[in-house]
Motif scaffolding. Structure first.
Motif, mmCIF file in Angstrom:
data_model
loop_
_atom_site.group_PDB
_atom_site.id
_atom_site.type_symbol
_atom_site.label_atom_id
_atom_site.label_comp_id
_atom_site.label_asym_id
_atom_site.label_seq_id
_atom_site.Cartn_x
_atom_site.Cartn_y
_atom_site.Cartn_z
ATOM 1 N N ASP A 44 -41.408 -118.943 -19.921
ATOM 2 C CA ASP A 44 -41.715 -117.618 -20.482
ATOM 3 C C ASP A 44 -40.793 -117.384 -21.677
ATOM 4 O O ASP A 44 -39.641 -117.004 -21.510
ATOM 5 C CB ASP A 44 -41.516 -116.556 -19.403
ATOM 6 N N GLN A 45 -41.298 -117.648 -22.862
ATOM 7 C CA GLN A 45 -40.477 -117.585 -24.082
ATOM 8 C C GLN A 45 -39.894 -116.193 -24.317
ATOM 9 O O GLN A 45 -38.726 -116.048 -24.675
ATOM 10 C CB GLN A 45 -41.316 -118.012 -25.293
ATOM 11 N N GLU A 46 -40.676 -115.155 -24.106
ATOM 12 C CA GLU A 46 -40.193 -113.790 -24.328
ATOM 13 C C GLU A 46 -39.068 -113.446 -23.347
ATOM 14 O O GLU A 46 -38.026 -112.919 -23.739
ATOM 15 C CB GLU A 46 -41.344 -112.788 -24.186
ATOM 16 N N ALA A 47 -39.277 -113.766 -22.069
ATOM 17 C CA ALA A 47 -38.243 -113.503 -21.068
ATOM 18 C C ALA A 47 -37.005 -114.358 -21.338
ATOM 19 O O ALA A 47 -35.882 -113.921 -21.114
ATOM 20 C CB ALA A 47 -38.787 -113.769 -19.671
ATOM 21 N N TYR A 48 -37.217 -115.574 -21.840
ATOM 22 C CA TYR A 48 -36.095 -116.451 -22.189
ATOM 23 C C TYR A 48 -35.223 -115.782 -23.241
ATOM 24 O O TYR A 48 -34.003 -115.720 -23.108
ATOM 25 C CB TYR A 48 -36.637 -117.796 -22.685
ATOM 26 N N ARG A 49 -35.846 -115.280 -24.282
ATOM 27 C CA ARG A 49 -35.088 -114.630 -25.366
ATOM 28 C C ARG A 49 -34.397 -113.360 -24.883
ATOM 29 O O ARG A 49 -33.269 -113.062 -25.287
ATOM 30 C CB ARG A 49 -36.008 -114.323 -26.533
ATOM 31 N N THR A 50 -35.052 -112.623 -24.023
ATOM 32 C CA THR A 50 -34.490 -111.375 -23.510
ATOM 33 C C THR A 50 -33.305 -111.633 -22.573
ATOM 34 O O THR A 50 -32.353 -110.855 -22.540
ATOM 35 C CB THR A 50 -35.577 -110.572 -22.760
ATOM 36 N N ASN A 51 -33.370 -112.711 -21.816
ATOM 37 C CA ASN A 51 -32.357 -113.010 -20.796
ATOM 38 C C ASN A 51 -31.541 -114.247 -21.135
ATOM 39 O O ASN A 51 -31.089 -114.967 -20.242
ATOM 40 C CB ASN A 51 -33.057 -113.206 -19.446
#
Length: 87
Positions: A44-51
């Motif tokens: 999950d690229q978006e969750a990766y960047r967020t976390n």
């Protein structure tokens, strides 16, 4: 003639709020002739960047586990190689 090798496979996951963000995999050979591998799969690229900081922390913990297993596997392989040469 049968040839075989032994490998240690480790798997880890960085999970935040029940969402698997990243999966880590490592293959550790127990002989001197096979290469080790370490792979990271971002689910999950978006969750990766967020976390990112949590994922990095999880990756550091996983790499520490891999290093421990490598030390054990390589020490055992070295001992077995020495014994074979002595025979």
């Amino acid at each position: 003639m049968l040839t075989s090798n032994k490998r240690v496979t480790l798997e880890g996951r960085s999970v935040v709020d029940g969402n698997e963000i990243v999966r880590f995999m490592a293959n550790i050979p127990t002989d001197a002739d096979t290469r080790a591998s370490f792979d990271t799969y971002i689910n999950d690229q978006e969750a990766y960047r967020t976390n990112l900081k949590q994922v990095w922390k999880d990756e550091d913990e996983f790499r520490a586990l891999v290093r421990e297993q490598e030390e054990t596997a390589y020490a055992t392989a070295t001992e077995e190689d020495s014994e074979e040469k002595a025979e």
